[in-house]
Design a protein around this motif. Structure first.
Motif, PDB file in Angstrom:
ATOM      1  N   LEU A  92       0.637  -1.431   0.024  1.00 35.81           N
ATOM      2  CA  LEU A  92       0.196   0.167  -0.250  1.00 35.81           C
ATOM      3  C   LEU A  92       0.671   0.691   0.307  1.00 35.81           C
ATOM      4  O   LEU A  92       0.539   2.510  -0.956  1.00 35.81           O
ATOM      5  CB  LEU A  92      -1.213  -0.223   1.262  1.00 35.81           C
ATOM      6  CG  LEU A  92      -2.380  -1.119   0.994  1.00 35.81           C
ATOM      7  CD1 LEU A  92      -2.982  -0.844   2.119  1.00 35.81           C
ATOM      8  CD2 LEU A  92      -3.145  -1.111  -0.508  1.00 35.81           C
ATOM      9  N   THR A  93       1.976   1.699   0.327  1.00 34.91           N
ATOM     10  CA  THR A  93       2.904   2.069   0.130  1.00 34.91           C
ATOM     11  C   THR A  93       2.775   3.076  -1.023  1.00 34.91           C
ATOM     12  O   THR A  93       3.069   4.081  -1.396  1.00 34.91           O
ATOM     13  CB  THR A  93       4.233   1.899   1.261  1.00 34.91           C
ATOM     14  OG1 THR A  93       4.861   1.260   0.043  1.00 34.91           O
ATOM     15  CG2 THR A  93       4.144   2.029   2.471  1.00 34.91           C
ATOM     16  N   LYS A  94       3.314   1.798  -1.877  1.00 35.20           N
ATOM     17  CA  LYS A  94       2.906   2.310  -3.673  1.00 35.20           C
ATOM     18  C   LYS A  94       2.217   2.656  -4.066  1.00 35.20           C
ATOM     19  O   LYS A  94       2.127   4.187  -4.329  1.00 35.20           O
ATOM     20  CB  LYS A  94       3.356   0.848  -4.280  1.00 35.20           C
ATOM     21  CG  LYS A  94       5.070   1.253  -4.081  1.00 35.20           C
ATOM     22  CD  LYS A  94       5.893   0.395  -2.789  1.00 35.20           C
ATOM     23  CE  LYS A  94       7.128  -0.219  -2.831  1.00 35.20           C
ATOM     24  NZ  LYS A  94       7.370  -0.784  -1.407  1.00 35.20           N
ATOM     25  N   VAL A  95       1.179   2.498  -3.563  1.00 35.40           N
ATOM     26  CA  VAL A  95      -0.427   2.776  -3.959  1.00 35.40           C
ATOM     27  C   VAL A  95      -0.398   4.316  -3.784  1.00 35.40           C
ATOM     28  O   VAL A  95      -0.860   5.178  -4.266  1.00 35.40           O
ATOM     29  CB  VAL A  95      -1.287   1.894  -4.022  1.00 35.40           C
ATOM     30  CG1 VAL A  95      -2.879   1.896  -4.121  1.00 35.40           C
ATOM     31  CG2 VAL A  95      -1.503   0.635  -4.092  1.00 35.40           C
ATOM     32  N   ALA A  96       0.131   4.767  -2.123  1.00 40.40           N
ATOM     33  CA  ALA A  96      -0.171   5.987  -1.592  1.00 40.40           C
ATOM     34  C   ALA A  96       0.636   6.846  -2.088  1.00 40.40           C
ATOM     35  O   ALA A  96       0.937   8.075  -2.494  1.00 40.40           O
ATOM     36  CB  ALA A  96      -0.123   5.799   0.489  1.00 40.40           C
ATOM     37  N   LEU A  97       2.075   6.420  -2.564  1.00 37.64           N
ATOM     38  CA  LEU A  97       3.032   7.065  -3.640  1.00 37.64           C
ATOM     39  C   LEU A  97       2.450   7.566  -4.738  1.00 37.64           C
ATOM     40  O   LEU A  97       2.705   8.896  -5.142  1.00 37.64           O
ATOM     41  CB  LEU A  97       4.071   6.527  -3.722  1.00 37.64           C
ATOM     42  CG  LEU A  97       5.330   6.555  -2.608  1.00 37.64           C
ATOM     43  CD1 LEU A  97       6.894   6.186  -2.719  1.00 37.64           C
ATOM     44  CD2 LEU A  97       6.075   8.190  -2.248  1.00 37.64           C
ATOM     45  N   ALA A  98       1.896   6.382  -5.303  1.00 35.05           N
ATOM     46  CA  ALA A  98       1.509   6.738  -7.044  1.00 35.05           C
ATOM     47  C   ALA A  98       0.275   7.748  -7.144  1.00 35.05           C
ATOM     48  O   ALA A  98       0.357   8.828  -7.154  1.00 35.05           O
ATOM     49  CB  ALA A  98       1.049   5.321  -7.246  1.00 35.05           C
ATOM     50  N   ASP A  99      -0.686   7.611  -6.413  1.00 37.60           N
ATOM     51  CA  ASP A  99      -1.429   8.861  -6.001  1.00 37.60           C
ATOM     52  C   ASP A  99      -2.715   9.091  -5.236  1.00 37.60           C
ATOM     53  O   ASP A  99      -3.312   7.997  -4.583  1.00 37.60           O
ATOM     54  CB  ASP A  99      -2.984   8.236  -7.149  1.00 37.60           C
ATOM     55  CG  ASP A  99      -3.820   8.998  -7.331  1.00 37.60           C
ATOM     56  OD1 ASP A  99      -4.626  10.332  -7.047  1.00 37.60           O
ATOM     57  OD2 ASP A  99      -4.872   9.385  -7.822  1.00 37.60           O
ATOM     58  N   GLY A 100      -2.003   9.250  -3.636  1.00 37.12           N
ATOM     59  CA  GLY A 100      -2.474   9.662  -2.264  1.00 37.12           C
ATOM     60  C   GLY A 100      -4.042   9.872  -2.486  1.00 37.12           C
ATOM     61  O   GLY A 100      -4.632   9.213  -1.412  1.00 37.12           O
ATOM     62  N   ALA A 101      -4.382  11.126  -3.558  1.00 38.45           N
ATOM     63  CA  ALA A 101      -5.825  11.050  -3.189  1.00 38.45           C
ATOM     64  C   ALA A 101      -6.333  10.100  -3.662  1.00 38.45           C
ATOM     65  O   ALA A 101      -7.633   9.737  -3.524  1.00 38.45           O
ATOM     66  CB  ALA A 101      -6.243  12.535  -4.116  1.00 38.45           C
ATOM     67  N   GLN A 102      -6.573   9.364  -4.262  1.00 35.90           N
ATOM     68  CA  GLN A 102      -7.301   7.988  -5.056  1.00 35.90           C
ATOM     69  C   GLN A 102      -6.840   7.335  -4.030  1.00 35.90           C
ATOM     70  O   GLN A 102      -7.356   5.473  -4.814  1.00 35.90           O
ATOM     71  CB  GLN A 102      -7.167   8.035  -6.372  1.00 35.90           C
ATOM     72  CG  GLN A 102      -7.254   8.999  -7.625  1.00 35.90           C
ATOM     73  CD  GLN A 102      -8.929   9.525  -6.858  1.00 35.90           C
ATOM     74  OE1 GLN A 102      -9.669   8.834  -6.966  1.00 35.90           O
ATOM     75  NE2 GLN A 102      -9.152  11.091  -7.076  1.00 35.90           N
ATOM     76  N   ALA A 103      -5.673   6.683  -2.996  1.00 35.32           N
ATOM     77  CA  ALA A 103      -5.614   5.580  -2.370  1.00 35.32           C
ATOM     78  C   ALA A 103      -6.697   5.033  -1.623  1.00 35.32           C
ATOM     79  O   ALA A 103      -6.174   4.230  -0.721  1.00 35.32           O
ATOM     80  CB  ALA A 103      -4.420   5.449  -1.743  1.00 35.32           C
ATOM     81  N   HIS A 104      -7.653   6.140  -0.809  1.00 31.54           N
ATOM     82  CA  HIS A 104      -8.790   5.995   0.415  1.00 31.54           C
ATOM     83  C   HIS A 104      -9.571   4.218  -0.281  1.00 31.54           C
ATOM     84  O   HIS A 104      -9.361   3.380   0.596  1.00 31.54           O
ATOM     85  CB  HIS A 104      -9.549   7.030   0.199  1.00 31.54           C
ATOM     86  CG  HIS A 104      -8.763   8.460   0.062  1.00 31.54           C
ATOM     87  ND1 HIS A 104      -8.213   8.960   1.595  1.00 31.54           N
ATOM     88  CD2 HIS A 104      -8.857   9.145  -0.965  1.00 31.54           C
ATOM     89  CE1 HIS A 104      -7.868  10.169   0.526  1.00 31.54           C
ATOM     90  NE2 HIS A 104      -8.221  10.109  -0.288  1.00 31.54           N
ATOM     91  N   ALA A 105      -9.729   3.811  -1.231  1.00 32.83           N
ATOM     92  CA  ALA A 105     -10.653   2.643  -1.021  1.00 32.83           C
ATOM     93  C   ALA A 105      -9.085   1.559  -0.918  1.00 32.83           C
ATOM     94  O   ALA A 105     -10.187   0.873  -0.329  1.00 32.83           O
ATOM     95  CB  ALA A 105     -11.180   2.549  -2.964  1.00 32.83           C
ATOM     96  N   CYS A 106      -8.573   1.524  -1.275  1.00 32.74           N
ATOM     97  CA  CYS A 106      -7.090   0.253  -1.035  1.00 32.74           C
ATOM     98  C   CYS A 106      -7.421   0.730   0.418  1.00 32.74           C
ATOM     99  O   CYS A 106      -7.279  -0.349   1.509  1.00 32.74           O
ATOM    100  CB  CYS A 106      -6.434   0.225  -1.931  1.00 32.74           C
ATOM    101  SG  CYS A 106      -6.232  -0.165  -3.538  1.00 32.74           S
TER     102      CYS A 106
END
Length: 130
Positions: A92-106
């Motif tokens: 999930l660090t990679k998900v949050a780095l790529a797009d923190g604004a859209q990471a909420h669902a994950c």
């Protein structure tokens, strides 16, 4: 896996650092230090009964890619994620780095929380209000 082995042998408290991913067993909180995007080591949080992983993308060597947008993640960012297991926190660090604004669902799906470093001593939780 190390925590599973320790638990199987009767451990009720432990802290395992597996190359930067950290897992704590038990109710006693451990102080966690994080190496930020500028390379400094800073106290970041206290953790009990969970896992934390951090990832950073530096200006000198951006190494994270946003696979959806097909771009390099901007440098100077550091994200830490707390989850139940290291494998989940690290992914999930990679998900949050790529797009923190859209990471909420994950983050929500895995019961995780993420923080992004805004300045050397300033962190902001990534949540729906971000």
């Amino acid at each position: 896996r190390a925590i599973d082995v320790l638990r199987a042998h009767g451990a009720i408290a432990a802290c395992v650092n597996a190359g930067g991913d950290l897992r704590v067993l038990g109710t006693r909180a451990e102080r966690v230090h994080v190496r930020d995007a500028q390379g400094r080591i800073r106290p970041a949080l206290e953790l009990a009964a969970g896992a934390v992983a951090s990832s950073a993308s530096t200006d000198a060597a951006p190494f994270h890619l946003d696979g959806v947008a097909r771009r390099i993640v901007a440098g100077g960012l550091c994200v830490s994620v707390v989850a139940e297991r290291c494998v989940v926190a690290d992914a999930l660090t990679k998900v949050a780095l790529a797009d923190g604004a859209q990471a909420h669902a994950c983050l929500e799906r895995f019961g995780a929380q993420a923080w992004i470093q805004l300045a050397p001593d300033a962190w902001r939780r990534l949540d729906r209000a971000a």
